[in-house]
Design a protein around this motif. Structure first.
Motif, short mmCIF file in Angstrom:
data_model
loop_
_atom_site.label_atom_id
_atom_site.label_comp_id
_atom_site.label_asym_id
_atom_site.label_seq_id
_atom_site.Cartn_x
_atom_site.Cartn_y
_atom_site.Cartn_z
N SER A 169 53.76 96.49 29.18
CA SER A 169 54.04 95.75 27.95
C SER A 169 53.01 94.65 27.71
CB SER A 169 55.45 95.15 28.03
OG SER A 169 55.70 94.33 26.94
N ALA A 170 52.67 93.92 28.77
CA ALA A 170 51.68 92.84 28.64
C ALA A 170 50.30 93.41 28.31
CB ALA A 170 51.63 92.02 29.93
N PHE A 171 49.96 94.54 28.92
CA PHE A 171 48.67 95.15 28.64
C PHE A 171 48.59 95.64 27.20
CE2 PHE A 171 45.64 98.78 28.81
CZ PHE A 171 44.51 98.04 29.09
N GLY A 193 51.47 84.54 21.67
CA GLY A 193 51.00 85.55 20.73
C GLY A 193 49.50 85.56 20.53
N GLN A 194 48.81 84.56 21.05
CA GLN A 194 47.35 84.56 20.96
C GLN A 194 46.77 85.22 22.21
OE1 GLN A 194 46.57 80.35 20.12
NE2 GLN A 194 45.97 80.96 18.05
N SER A 195 45.51 85.56 22.15
CA SER A 195 44.89 86.39 23.17
C SER A 195 44.95 85.77 24.57
CB SER A 195 43.44 86.67 22.79
OG SER A 195 42.85 87.53 23.74
N ASN A 196 44.55 84.52 24.72
CA ASN A 196 44.56 83.93 26.06
C ASN A 196 45.97 83.81 26.62
OD1 ASN A 196 41.87 83.74 26.64
ND2 ASN A 196 41.72 81.54 26.41
N ALA A 197 46.93 83.51 25.78
CA ALA A 197 48.32 83.44 26.25
C ALA A 197 48.79 84.81 26.71
CB ALA A 197 49.22 82.90 25.14
N ASP A 198 48.47 85.84 25.94
CA ASP A 198 48.86 87.20 26.33
C ASP A 198 48.13 87.64 27.59
OD1 ASP A 198 50.71 87.43 24.32
OD2 ASP A 198 49.37 88.46 22.94
N PHE A 199 46.88 87.22 27.74
CA PHE A 199 46.15 87.55 28.97
C PHE A 199 46.79 86.86 30.17
CE2 PHE A 199 42.90 86.91 32.21
CZ PHE A 199 42.50 88.21 32.40
N LYS A 218 35.20 82.76 12.89
CA LYS A 218 35.84 81.53 13.36
C LYS A 218 37.32 81.79 13.72
CE LYS A 218 35.96 76.65 12.25
NZ LYS A 218 35.57 75.61 11.31
N GLU A 219 38.00 82.57 12.87
CA GLU A 219 39.40 82.91 13.16
C GLU A 219 39.51 83.81 14.39
OE1 GLU A 219 41.83 84.20 9.77
OE2 GLU A 219 40.23 83.38 8.49
N ALA A 220 38.55 84.73 14.53
CA ALA A 220 38.56 85.63 15.68
C ALA A 220 38.39 84.84 16.98
CB ALA A 220 37.45 86.67 15.55
N VAL A 221 37.47 83.89 16.97
CA VAL A 221 37.25 83.06 18.16
C VAL A 221 38.47 82.20 18.44
CG1 VAL A 221 35.86 81.17 19.11
CG2 VAL A 221 34.74 83.08 17.96
N ALA A 222 39.06 81.63 17.42
CA ALA A 222 40.26 80.80 17.60
C ALA A 222 41.41 81.63 18.17
CB ALA A 222 40.66 80.16 16.28
N PHE A 223 41.59 82.83 17.66
CA PHE A 223 42.65 83.70 18.17
C PHE A 223 42.36 84.12 19.61
CE2 PHE A 223 44.58 87.89 18.80
CZ PHE A 223 45.92 87.58 18.57
N ASN A 224 41.10 84.41 19.89
CA ASN A 224 40.70 84.86 21.22
C ASN A 224 40.91 83.78 22.27
OD1 ASN A 224 39.56 86.59 23.18
ND2 ASN A 224 37.58 85.62 22.92
N THR A 225 40.64 82.55 21.93
CA THR A 225 40.71 81.46 22.91
C THR A 225 42.01 80.68 22.83
OG1 THR A 225 39.56 79.99 21.38
CG2 THR A 225 38.21 81.20 22.98
N ASP A 259 45.90 92.42 20.76
CA ASP A 259 45.10 91.22 20.52
C ASP A 259 43.62 91.57 20.38
OD1 ASP A 259 47.42 89.75 20.74
OD2 ASP A 259 46.99 89.04 22.78
N ASP A 260 43.15 92.46 21.23
CA ASP A 260 41.74 92.87 21.17
C ASP A 260 41.43 93.54 19.84
OD1 ASP A 260 39.09 93.45 22.54
OD2 ASP A 260 39.76 95.50 22.04
#
Length: 106
Positions: free
Chosen positions: A6-8, A40-46, A28-35, A14-15
């Motif tokens: 599920s996490a993967f 629900g954002q990429s780093n949190a999900d990672f 800019k939005e892509a970088v903000a979402f990624n970091t 996110d990717d």
């Protein structure tokens, strides 16, 4: 394992979102979402994925430790001596088998 899957899958989503934002020119939005560290954002999900993988690894490590401890008692001096004798016999037989061929080159 279901938690890892599920996490993967969340991280894969996110990717895809990061790639879509970048393709749309919204870097800019892509970088903000990624970091981002918000839920629900990429780093949190990672982080959730890493924690789930760590938990699975801990379970596997505990199982391995128990299995090693259980088999440590099986290896006593007699078992080691028999194993050493078989290894020595295999070496002697190998030398005896190869010796005639080596004489051809002498």
């Amino acid at each position: 394992m279901a938690r890892v899957l599920s996490a993967f899958q969340a991280y894969q989503r996110d990717d895809r979102r990061i790639r879509e934002l970048n393709a749309q020119g919204r870097l800019k939005e892509a970088v903000a979402f990624n970091t981002g560290l918000a839920a629900g954002q990429s780093n949190a999900d990672f982080g959730l994925l890493a924690t789930a993988l760590d938990d699975v690894q801990a379970v596997n490590q505990q199982a391995m430790d128990r299995a090693v401890a259980a088999t440590d008692d099986d290896l006593d001096a007699t078992t080691a001596a028999v194993g050493g004798a078989l290894l020595a016999a295999a070496l002697v037989l190998a030398v005896l088998g190869v010796r005639p061929r080596l004489r051809e080159f002498a």
